[in-house]
Each structure stands twice: as C-alpha cells, then as structure tokens.
Write a protein that holds these residues in place. Sequence first.
Motif, PDB file in Angstrom:
ATOM      1  N   LEU A 143      35.123  40.668  30.402  1.00 36.69           N
ATOM      2  CA  LEU A 143      34.957  41.743  31.000  1.00 36.69           C
ATOM      3  C   LEU A 143      34.138  42.835  30.269  1.00 36.69           C
ATOM      4  CD1 LEU A 143      38.429  41.828  32.619  1.00 36.69           C
ATOM      5  CD2 LEU A 143      36.370  41.358  33.770  1.00 36.69           C
TER       6      LEU A 143
ATOM      7  N   PRO B   3      43.634  35.718  27.252  1.00 36.34           N
ATOM      8  CA  PRO B   3      43.323  37.049  27.497  1.00 36.34           C
ATOM      9  C   PRO B   3      42.307  37.509  26.691  1.00 36.34           C
ATOM     10  CG  PRO B   3      45.917  36.735  27.007  1.00 36.34           C
ATOM     11  CD  PRO B   3      45.155  35.567  26.785  1.00 36.34           C
TER      12      PRO B   3
ATOM     13  N   ILE C 269      43.487  46.093  36.339  1.00 35.60           N
ATOM     14  CA  ILE C 269      43.210  45.514  35.015  1.00 35.60           C
ATOM     15  C   ILE C 269      42.357  46.798  34.273  1.00 35.60           C
ATOM     16  CG2 ILE C 269      41.770  43.941  33.759  1.00 35.60           C
ATOM     17  CD1 ILE C 269      42.297  41.852  35.828  1.00 35.60           C
TER      18      ILE C 269
ATOM     19  N   VAL D 142      40.774  46.953  30.150  1.00 38.61           N
ATOM     20  CA  VAL D 142      40.933  46.806  28.858  1.00 38.61           C
ATOM     21  C   VAL D 142      39.853  47.644  28.027  1.00 38.61           C
ATOM     22  CG1 VAL D 142      39.074  44.966  29.646  1.00 38.61           C
ATOM     23  CG2 VAL D 142      40.125  44.672  27.261  1.00 38.61           C
TER      24      VAL D 142
ATOM     25  N   ILE E 209      37.770  38.346  39.565  1.00 35.21           N
ATOM     26  CA  ILE E 209      38.430  39.619  39.378  1.00 35.21           C
ATOM     27  C   ILE E 209      39.259  40.029  41.026  1.00 35.21           C
ATOM     28  CG2 ILE E 209      38.125  42.207  39.415  1.00 35.21           C
ATOM     29  CD1 ILE E 209      38.471  40.784  36.679  1.00 35.21           C
TER      30      ILE E 209
ATOM     31  N   LEU F 232      45.693  42.328  32.761  1.00 34.80           N
ATOM     32  CA  LEU F 232      44.819  41.521  32.044  1.00 34.80           C
ATOM     33  C   LEU F 232      45.786  40.207  31.604  1.00 34.80           C
ATOM     34  CD1 LEU F 232      41.745  41.553  30.408  1.00 34.80           C
ATOM     35  CD2 LEU F 232      43.344  41.142  28.548  1.00 34.80           C
ATOM     36  N   GLU F 233      46.735  40.169  31.162  1.00 32.61           N
ATOM     37  CA  GLU F 233      47.491  39.189  30.874  1.00 32.61           C
ATOM     38  C   GLU F 233      47.980  38.419  31.878  1.00 32.61           C
ATOM     39  OE1 GLU F 233      50.446  40.258  28.197  1.00 32.61           O
ATOM     40  OE2 GLU F 233      49.197  41.155  26.643  1.00 32.61           O
TER      41      GLU F 233
ATOM     42  N   HIS G 278      46.342  38.136  34.917  1.00 29.57           N
ATOM     43  CA  HIS G 278      45.105  37.471  35.451  1.00 29.57           C
ATOM     44  C   HIS G 278      44.509  36.397  34.537  1.00 29.57           C
ATOM     45  CE1 HIS G 278      41.922  36.886  38.337  1.00 29.57           C
ATOM     46  NE2 HIS G 278      40.933  37.514  37.499  1.00 29.57           N
TER      47      HIS G 278
ATOM     48  N   TRP H  78      44.886  46.532  26.259  1.00 27.77           N
ATOM     49  CA  TRP H  78      44.690  46.424  27.566  1.00 27.77           C
ATOM     50  C   TRP H  78      45.941  46.341  28.198  1.00 27.77           C
ATOM     51  CZ3 TRP H  78      43.331  41.404  24.644  1.00 27.77           C
ATOM     52  CH2 TRP H  78      44.393  40.476  24.244  1.00 27.77           C
TER      53      TRP H  78
ATOM     54  N   LEU I 230      39.158  36.571  28.257  1.00 30.13           N
ATOM     55  CA  LEU I 230      38.919  37.316  29.853  1.00 30.13           C
ATOM     56  C   LEU I 230      38.557  38.651  29.205  1.00 30.13           C
ATOM     57  CD1 LEU I 230      38.983  37.622  32.692  1.00 30.13           C
ATOM     58  CD2 LEU I 230      41.438  38.251  32.431  1.00 30.13           C
ATOM     59  N   ALA I 231      39.063  39.328  28.150  1.00 30.62           N
ATOM     60  CA  ALA I 231      38.672  40.746  27.640  1.00 30.62           C
ATOM     61  C   ALA I 231      37.132  40.806  27.212  1.00 30.62           C
ATOM     62  CB  ALA I 231      39.488  40.819  26.653  1.00 30.62           C
TER      63      ALA I 231
END
Lengths: 522, 107
Positions: free
Chosen positions: A346, A339, A366, A368, A359, A328-329, A331, A324, A342-343
């Motif tokens: 998404l 993370p 971002i 991932v 988002i 991403l980190e 956000h 990623w 979130l990953a």
Amino acid sequence: MRVVETHTSPGNILGVDDDGVARLVLDQYLSRSGFRPELATSVMHAQQIIEMRPPGYFDCVITDYQMPEKSGLDLLIWLRSKDPCLASIVIAGAGEKDLVAAALRNGANNYLDKPYRREDLEQAVNKAVETTRHRRELARNEADAAAVGHLQRHLLGGRNLAIPGKVHFSHHPKRTAGGDFLNVHPCPDGALLVLAADVSGHDLKAAFVSAYFQGIVRGMLEKSTPIDEVLSFFNHCLWSDWGDRSAVTLEMPTSLSLCAAVLPPGRGQATLFSAGFPDAQVVLPSGEIRPCGVGGGHPMGWFAEALPERKTVDVPESGWLVLWTDGLEDHARQLAVSPWGLAYTLLRRDESTARRASIGDAIDDILVVAVALGSASFDEGFPILADQYAGDRWREIDAIQNEWRNTLTLAIPALSEERLCEILICLREGMLNALKHGCKGRPECTASLRFQYQSKARNLRAWIDDPGPGHGFDWASHAYVAQRDLLPSHRGLSMMHHFASRIENHRHGASLTLDFHLPEPP
Amino acid sequence: MNHTIDDQVLAIGIPTDLLSTTVESLRAEILPLFDDTALKYSQVGKVHLNLCAVNMIDSAGVNFLVGIIRACQTRKLGITVTVKSRFVHRTLLFLRIDRHVELVVAS
C-alpha cells in the motif's frame, strides 16, 4: 446548505402515448388521483418535455410500449442514462409478455396490462413515486459521503505532501469516507509530530468525529499547545460532550484510538503517546524490527481521566517508524498475507495496488504510516514479513508457506513462479530445520522469519533464527556423496545453498541470512 | 496416486506436490507396487513416474524420489521420470538425478 425536502405533493407524472383516447384516460385517472400529469404524444415529445423541466422534476414516467417511430423501450434506455433514479411504468397490451420482460430488464419498475383500472394505476404510480424519491435521497446521501471522502483525502494529502520522502502513508476508508486519519505537524522547535488515529466505526459519524479532532489538533498545535494537553482536551470532549452520561445505555460510546510520535531534531529518541492503538514499530538499519511496547490499552473517550500511555523509545539514525491501524491487520488476515507485506504494497502505491490488495473487500478503514528516519528509503529496503512460529507448528508448514507465497506475490508482483518456488523451498527447508531441530518441536520455543525487499538491488533478504545450538553438518561433502551414491537423506542444505544467491550463517547455522537476487522481469 | 501396468511398464502418476507433508502417504501407497512377487507376476520391466502435476519439491520429496529410483535399481527396472515444472526440472538436474533416470520434460 441543502433544504430537507418534505414531499407533500402526490407527484409530477409524465404520461406518453400516441393514442389520443388513451392519453385522455390517463390524464383523467391521474388527475382524479391527485397527481399532476403532463402528456406527450411520442418518445421524442417526452424527451423534449423532460429536457425543458428542471432536473428531478418528474417523479414517474408512464409509457405505452408500442408506438410509431420509437417504442417505450427506447424511452426507458434514454431515461436510464438521463435520470437513473426516475421510476417508470410500462403499459402493454395482452400478448406482449416478452416486450414487458424486455422493459423490466431495461429499468421499468412496473407494468400495467391494457385496459387498466384507475385503482391499479393509482397504486402503481404511488409506488413508483415513492421509489423515485427514495432513490434520489440515497443518491444525495452518496454524493454527500463522496464529498466528505474527497475532503478527507484532500486534507490528508495536502497536509503530508509538505514533507516529501519523510512521511509515507496510505489511507483507505472502508466506505467513501472513514474515521482513520493522519496529522503531521512540524513543531516550532524542529520536532516532527506524527499522529495516526482511528475513530470507532467507519461511517459518516466516524468521519465527522475524525474531522472534528483533526481541526482541534491542528488548531491547538499551531498555538504551540503541548501534545499531551491536546490529547487530554480531546478525551474530555469525547467523554463529556458526546457521551450521554445521563442515561444507562449499553451502546458503545464514540471513542478514538491513536498513536502520536514526537521525533525531535537530530533524533536519537522519540516520545510516543498511545491509546488503544496497535503497537508502533521501529525498523532498524539491519532490518530487525523492534516493537515500541506502547500497543493496546483502551481508546480515548471511554473514561473521564484516561490519558494515552507515554513512552520514550530509542530510534536509529536511519530506519523507519511504522504505525498502522488495526484495519490493516484485519485485512492482512483476510488475505492470508503478512501485515508488513500489505503495508509495503500500500505504501508503494502503484496503479494496481488497491486491486492487488483487494482493498474493496476490507472490513475496516485502513491507515498505514511509515516515517523515514535519516536517509532510509524504500529502495534500500523495507520489511515485507516478520513473524514468529512456535516449535510445534512444523506440522502447519504448508499453511505457513502459503502465507509466504501470498505475501511475496502481493509485494513483488513481477516475481516469476520459478524463482518464487526456489525461494519458498529454501525458506521451508530452513524453517522446518529451525522448528524441528532448533526448537525441538516444543511449543514454548519460537523460531523467527523476516523478509526485507531491497528494490534498488532487486534483492530479497530473509533471516531465519532459532534458539538452538545449530549443527555441525558438513553439507558440501554430503552433497557430493548423496549425488554419487543416491543417498536418500539430507538434501535440504544443498538445495538452500544452490537456490539462494548468498547464505550467511551464524551460531552454527541457528541464525541464517539468505539473499535471493530477483532477475529483471522479461 | 494412480498407477497402471501396460505392456510391462508400471506407470505411476503423482497428483500432488512432493513435500514433507505429502510423501509419507504417497510412500505408503507406492510401496506395495514394488512387491517382488507382484512385479514378477505382472512381468514389469520398466517404471514410468509421471511428475507433471508436481509443481514443488522439497528435500523430503527428493528423498522420496531417490527411494523409488533405488527400488527400481535394486530390481533392475528401468525408470523414466517425466516433469513439467521448470522448478522441479532444475532441482532434479542440480541434484544430478538425471544421471540415474531417464528424465523427460513434458511440453
């Protein structure tokens, strides 16, 4: 190709008034000021004239407010949907302040009181024409950016859908288009090349560099150029072609962070190339997460001879390779979630994902990517949290628990509040024990917590580990006495055993595996 | 924490979750209410503990609650505990706290 417009003409102006004398005055004033006026006798007449002209022909509309049948306000409302960039001026009589306020609320840019002087009209029209032209330029730029973003999404989707079930990704540019990109290339020898990259910046310039690099990579790979040569060539491009080396400047040069993974057929090992990119991570079938140790360093484009770090790592027969971008980190930090959670959210990409993950508020692009190794699938399990906590952080348990709560509600939105509380209390009890007793509250000792969500089995599995010797506490006997005699101590383990669907402990409880079955939502 | 004494009932309201991070300050506030002289002076015969604002309770919170129940039992005071959260209710049932207090679920 779009011709860049230079506005030499003062502007085409449409004047609307039911009064013949007023029209005559308007015509003379506008003509003497160098504008090209056309005049309409009513709102309907004005609408006919606008419809007959090419889109964007008029630069300003000046309308009387009070007219028979339809008013100037009706015209403004119609114009707002017909040509939202077109600026307008309302002419109102004395004592019509309320009407003017309504007109301004409905999109009028300015107003003139009757009677008006030619100088005032000229000044107002000049300003309105400038506003219209500025708005149209912005709208064109937005349309161009949207077209770039559309192409970018098409390129990403089209290239990767060729490998369904293997490569999962989620791409969210901060703006309409961005600098993050993914390239998946099946090599002639059967290997799979997965390349994730992040161009510095998140604007159209970044999108351009990104597209340029994607083209180079694709072309060179299809000519069977080894990936290290591709990367070396592109570093040269960034350094020599785009960096202005003749001037001493403190401006950040265009650079590109990337991680490329070459996964040979049969797997076993993967070769990673990384430059300034967050570390790649391998998820083992046991749910354990192993960093590949290639993160960090500087991106490509900073130095002439800089090449990505190369490393060969073991990969399991079944599991995940996850990459990623730092967006991403960032956000995840902003949302106070893991993370991994979130990953996962998404990557699963249901309809409400982007809204749930806010988002639109992300501060960076971002990207991932999760490469399924062997038969791995999201249904069988994917990490949603993996973190380590220093022993002295037991004092921060409320904030830590809040991150768990945020992560679980983001990744598993159907989780009921009651079950969530049960899970959180078990994790809190387990983690407090790990930090206070396993780590003895020492900052140099760490305890770890991982969650994995197994969606097919509707099971959340958590692992809590600390470096301590564990304990010999007989919680079952204690639970009975504690209930009978109201003992004011040691109920944590009883609660954990009651609320977890299953607990497995190793090393005398220093290593715990907890399963939480999640009931079907009602 | 808030409290009132009305008609020989000491009513205590807990405004926060009962967790390891909140119980120490609550204990310090509640302890003086169980001073024997004060209870005798106000002729308190029953305690009503309102946990309607409590959504989470951990083992330290349960131990805090048990401490209050024991203080009431020692002083021969009746105790009613009112809860609202399903999780808190289930926790108190599972730990058999309902055998030692009158447990009421607020709608």
